[in-house]
Design a protein around this motif. Structure first.
Motif, PDB file in Angstrom:
ATOM      1  N   TYR A 280      -5.012  -6.228  11.229  1.00 25.78           N
ATOM      2  CA  TYR A 280      -3.894  -5.184  10.173  1.00 25.78           C
ATOM      3  C   TYR A 280      -2.663  -4.894  11.035  1.00 25.78           C
ATOM      4  O   TYR A 280      -1.590  -4.966  10.517  1.00 25.78           O
ATOM      5  N   ASN A 284       0.980  -5.600  10.414  1.00 25.22           N
ATOM      6  CA  ASN A 284       2.095  -4.592   9.911  1.00 25.22           C
ATOM      7  C   ASN A 284       2.439  -3.796  11.370  1.00 25.22           C
ATOM      8  O   ASN A 284       2.143  -2.626  11.442  1.00 25.22           O
ATOM      9  N   LYS A 287       3.554  -0.147  11.270  1.00 23.35           N
ATOM     10  CA  LYS A 287       2.812   0.797  11.002  1.00 23.35           C
ATOM     11  C   LYS A 287       2.098   1.598  12.382  1.00 23.35           C
ATOM     12  O   LYS A 287       1.586   2.545  12.055  1.00 23.35           O
TER      13      LYS A 287
END
Length: 333
Positions: A280, A284, A287
């Motif tokens: 993830y 990303n 983030k």
């Protein structure tokens, strides 16, 4: 008039063993600093480690058993404190530098992942360049702490952190003492935790080992410490017979607890959790906190994501996974 640090330096010269690492003989820091009037360089290193964020996060990182129920199981922090106590006892008996020993012991596991060695194994598989907690520990103190400023520790402390578990031995006897103390601590407190958890009983332990080393944690730790103190001078070592029984006990724990117990079943979930977080954040980068975005720009996304996940506590990793991947309920007003 001489300051407190100078008095301590004089006391070290007068009292410590000729094999001890004197603070005045340090190889110094990567970035030179003005000396403190009250503390030697190793005392300052100890204080920096205790006050850093990575040290505080150890309280919520797995030692051996993932998410055990009860307040008396070890965490990575309580393990660190037990290693420090054993190491200081040995250092004092051998007239080595206790401040240096304490600093290395307190910092030796700062590079550990959430979920202990299970997390370390997963990150080692995911990161193309590999991962070890002892190399990461050096990265933590040299770079990641204090928002990428690092703690600027002395060479001797950093060397002890790097070499506390395997490979070449530390360049100081104090670092070698910490490596032995780590082994003494984790074998004995893991036995206690495994017995408390009903994984093994005292009667399961090899009888010749308990007959020789002792029938409880305190007796065994005392036997191992005494062997080191009574057989060390310019080299830290146990007598052959004590080491034989220690090694047999160590192999017993690997066979029955570390690699083959019901308590390790939860580690399969660790693989999934860390793998999903890793993928993830690689997709990303924005983030992650800004500090890790800087690392991604400078050293690549794998390095940044590894650093971010390594620094997580068990609880934070679980909460983060839940926030990202677990659907949340909602109500119609």
């Amino acid at each position: 008039m001489e300051n407190v640090r100078q008095r301590i330096i004089m006391a070290e010269k007068q009292y410590l063993s000729p094999y001890a690492q004197l603070s005045i003989n340090t190889n110094g820091r990567a970035k030179p600093e003005i000396e403190c009037d009250l503390r030697t360089c190793y005392q300052r290193d100890r204080d920096r480690i205790i006050h850093c964020k990575s040290f505080r996060r150890l309280k919520q990182k797995t030692q051996v058993f993932i998410s055990p129920e009860g307040d008396h199981y070890r965490t990575r922090l309580t393990h660190t404190l037990e290693v420090t106590q054993i190491a200081r006892t040995i250092a004092r008996a051998l007239r080595l530098n206790e401040d240096l020993t304490e600093a290395i012991a307190l910092g030796h596991d700062l590079g550990h992942t959430p979920f202990g060695h299970a997390g370390e194994r997963v990150l080692n598989n995911l990161n193309p360049t590999g991962f070890t907690h002892y190399e990461q520990g050096v990265r933590v103190v040299n770079y990641l702490e204090k928002s990428l400023q690092g703690l600027n520790l002395t060479y001797e402390v950093t060397d002890g952190i790097l070499k506390h578990t395997k490979g070449p031995w530390a360049s100081t006897l104090e670092g070698v003492v910490v490596r032995y103390s780590d082994r003494i601590a984790y074998i004995n407190h893991d036995i206690e935790d495994a017995i408390s958890g009903g994984i093994i009983t005292e009667n399961d332990l090899p009888k010749d080992c308990t007959d020789f080393l002792g029938y409880n944690k305190s007796e065994r730790i005392t036997s191992l410490i005494n062997s080191l103190v009574n057989n060390s001078d310019s080299k830290i070592k146990m007598d052959d017979e004590t080491f034989k029984y220690y090694d047999k006990l160590h192999k017993f724990m690997y066979r029955t607890v570390y690699t083959n117990s019901v308590a390790k079943i939860e580690e399969k979930k660790v693989d999934k959790l860390i793998e999903e977080l890793y993928r993830y954040y690689c997709q990303n980068i924005n983030k992650m906190p800004s500090m890790y975005q800087i690392i991604a720009n400078n050293e690549g996304k794998d390095r940044a994501v590894t650093d971010y996940i390594q620094g997580m506590s068990d609880d934070f990793a679980c909460d983060t996974f839940e926030d990202i991947f677990i659907p949340k309920s909602w109500k119609i007003k």
